[in-house]
Design a protein around this motif. Structure first.
Motif, PDB file in Angstrom:
ATOM      1  N   GLN A   1       0.804  -1.225   0.000  1.00 42.42           N
ATOM      2  CA  GLN A   1       0.000   0.000   0.000  1.00 42.42           C
ATOM      3  C   GLN A   1       0.844   1.286   0.000  1.00 42.42           C
ATOM      4  OE1 GLN A   1      -0.656   2.370   2.652  1.00 42.42           O
ATOM      5  NE2 GLN A   1      -2.077   3.507   1.337  1.00 42.42           N
TER       6      GLN A   1
ATOM      7  N   ARG B   1     -10.046  -1.556   0.533  1.00 40.30           N
ATOM      8  CA  ARG B   1      -9.831  -0.645   1.660  1.00 40.30           C
ATOM      9  C   ARG B   1      -8.581   0.220   1.469  1.00 40.30           C
ATOM     10  NH1 ARG B   1     -13.115  -4.418   3.054  1.00 40.30           N
ATOM     11  NH2 ARG B   1     -14.480  -4.232   4.891  1.00 40.30           N
TER      12      ARG B   1
ATOM     13  N   ALA C   1      -7.384   3.456  -0.480  1.00 45.18           N
ATOM     14  CA  ALA C   1      -8.033   4.584  -1.149  1.00 45.18           C
ATOM     15  C   ALA C   1      -7.418   4.901  -2.508  1.00 45.18           C
ATOM     16  CB  ALA C   1      -7.956   5.818  -0.248  1.00 45.18           C
ATOM     17  N   GLU C   2      -6.185   4.499  -2.745  1.00 43.50           N
ATOM     18  CA  GLU C   2      -5.501   4.879  -3.980  1.00 43.50           C
ATOM     19  C   GLU C   2      -5.902   4.023  -5.176  1.00 43.50           C
ATOM     20  OE1 GLU C   2      -3.195   5.618  -0.307  1.00 43.50           O
ATOM     21  OE2 GLU C   2      -3.997   3.786  -1.214  1.00 43.50           O
TER      22      GLU C   2
ATOM     23  N   THR D   1      -8.615   1.599   5.132  1.00 41.33           N
ATOM     24  CA  THR D   1      -9.798   2.346   5.549  1.00 41.33           C
ATOM     25  C   THR D   1     -10.877   1.370   6.005  1.00 41.33           C
ATOM     26  OG1 THR D   1     -10.707   2.350   3.305  1.00 41.33           O
ATOM     27  CG2 THR D   1      -9.276   4.180   3.916  1.00 41.33           C
TER      28      THR D   1
ATOM     29  N   ASN E   1     -15.189   0.712   6.519  1.00 40.24           N
ATOM     30  CA  ASN E   1     -16.570   1.095   6.247  1.00 40.24           C
ATOM     31  C   ASN E   1     -17.358   0.927   7.552  1.00 40.24           C
ATOM     32  OD1 ASN E   1     -19.385   0.968   5.589  1.00 40.24           O
ATOM     33  ND2 ASN E   1     -18.854   0.548   3.457  1.00 40.24           N
TER      34      ASN E   1
END
Length: 335
Positions: A19, A48, A50-51, A157, A159
């Motif tokens: 990541q 998860r 974001a990029e 990330t 949810n």
């Protein structure tokens, strides 16, 4: 707009350690579209990050050549018009799809004699780049550019709505602090802290008023059952959640105890206070990348051996690593 294809690793921990590379690419090329080619079961991880723009399922498992399937996938990928492919695994097979797809720039470490398959092949200096995550991160810059800036830690990330739904589905209580113990390690038993020690730790934490959740996959149910027999008040969730649900639930933990495993890297990427137990493997190569992380290892003369099963038959690196050492490390995380 630059389009980049990442051929990602198939292991949970390795996928997470990639990541920071994606973050580096976006920092250098904010408009870049990053797509990831990886086994379908890694989708909860990559979703998860974001990029990442899009996920492409690799229809083959570890070790399978499947040239026909790789060629067919390459024809589909060619139509996407990628400017660059970055191949993270070191195998020859992992470099075939970008080559078949005719992607103009194919970047990666030289690996298994990949001359020609990669036209931006780098020669690794393991002294300069001792950690796997650093090796991935370095591929985000042009060849010959030294790694001078500090590498960011991996980030996943969450949810919150999906997490809340999982809590309701499983009838979980959040009224008392949660310590998540992840006793599995798919690599082999030489990475698994013995159930008797995990249970001793769990009983001590429960006596202090904390709740203990056991997280893992179906493959971890045997060792979790052993822990539950010795510590009946633990909540055994192994095999009862998907990978996505396990990630979301781990984000609720006040602290986490893991072997050197994929879930260890999940906990680190969620910024959970973490104690990582190392036996046959090396924290120098794949450490938990987080600010609040403590490594517990006996650092015996025979370790790290990197074996799946102890070659000496005693597994002292974990059998002699008792619960008190991990309990002390957990308390140090609070200071």
């Amino acid at each position: 707009m630059k389009r980049i294809l990442i051929v990602a690793p198939a292991w949970v921990g390795d996928a997470i350690m990639a990541q920071p590379l994606y973050a580096r690419i976006k920092a250098r090329h904010p408009d870049a579209l990053i797509d990831v080619l990886a086994p379908a079961w890694t989708r909860p991880l990559h979703a998860r990050m974001a990029e990442i723009n899009d996920l492409i399922d690799a229809p083959f498992t570890h070790g399978e050549l499947k040239l026909r399937e790789r060629w067919a996938l390459a024809r589909q990928i060619k139509a996407r018009g990628y400017h660059q492919a970055i191949v993270l695994p070191n195998s020859l097979k992992s470099a075939l799809v970008p080559f078949f797809a005719g992607i103009a720039k194919r970047t990666g470490w030289l690996g298994e004699m990949r001359y020609g398959l990669l036209n931006d092949a780098r020669e690794l200096d393991p002294i300069l780049l001792p950690q796997m995550a650093q090796r991935f991160y370095a591929l985000g810059a042009d060849a010959g550019v030294p790694l001078t800036e500090a590498m960011p830690f991996p980030v996943l990330t969450i949810n919150a709505d999906a997490r809340d739904a999982t809590v309701r589905k499983l009838g979980l209580s959040l009224d008392t602090p949660i310590v998540a113990i992840c006793p599995g390690a798919e690599y082999g038993p030489a990475k698994r802290w013995p159930a008797v020690h995990a249970a001793a730790l769990a009983n001590r934490l429960i006596a202090e008023g904390q709740q203990v959740w056991l997280l893992g996959s179906n493959k971890d149910q045997e060792i979790c059952s052993e822990i539950r027999q010795l510590a009946p008040q633990v909540l055994d969730l192994a095999g009862k959640t998907s990978l996505a649900e396990a990630i979301d639930l781990m984000s609720l933990a006040s602290s986490v105890v893991c072997n050197d495993s994929g879930l260890m890297h999940v906990a680190a990427a969620l910024q959970r206070p973490l104690v990582a137990v190392f036996g046959s493997s090396s924290p120098s190569f794949t450490p938990p990348l987080a600010i609040k992380a403590k490594i517990v290892t006996l650092d015996l003369e025979c370790s790290p051996c990197f074996a799946r099963v102890c070659p000496l038959g005693h597994m002292n690196c974990l059998n002699q690593l008792e619960a008190d050492l991990v309990y002390t490390a957990l308390n140090k995380l609070k200071t």
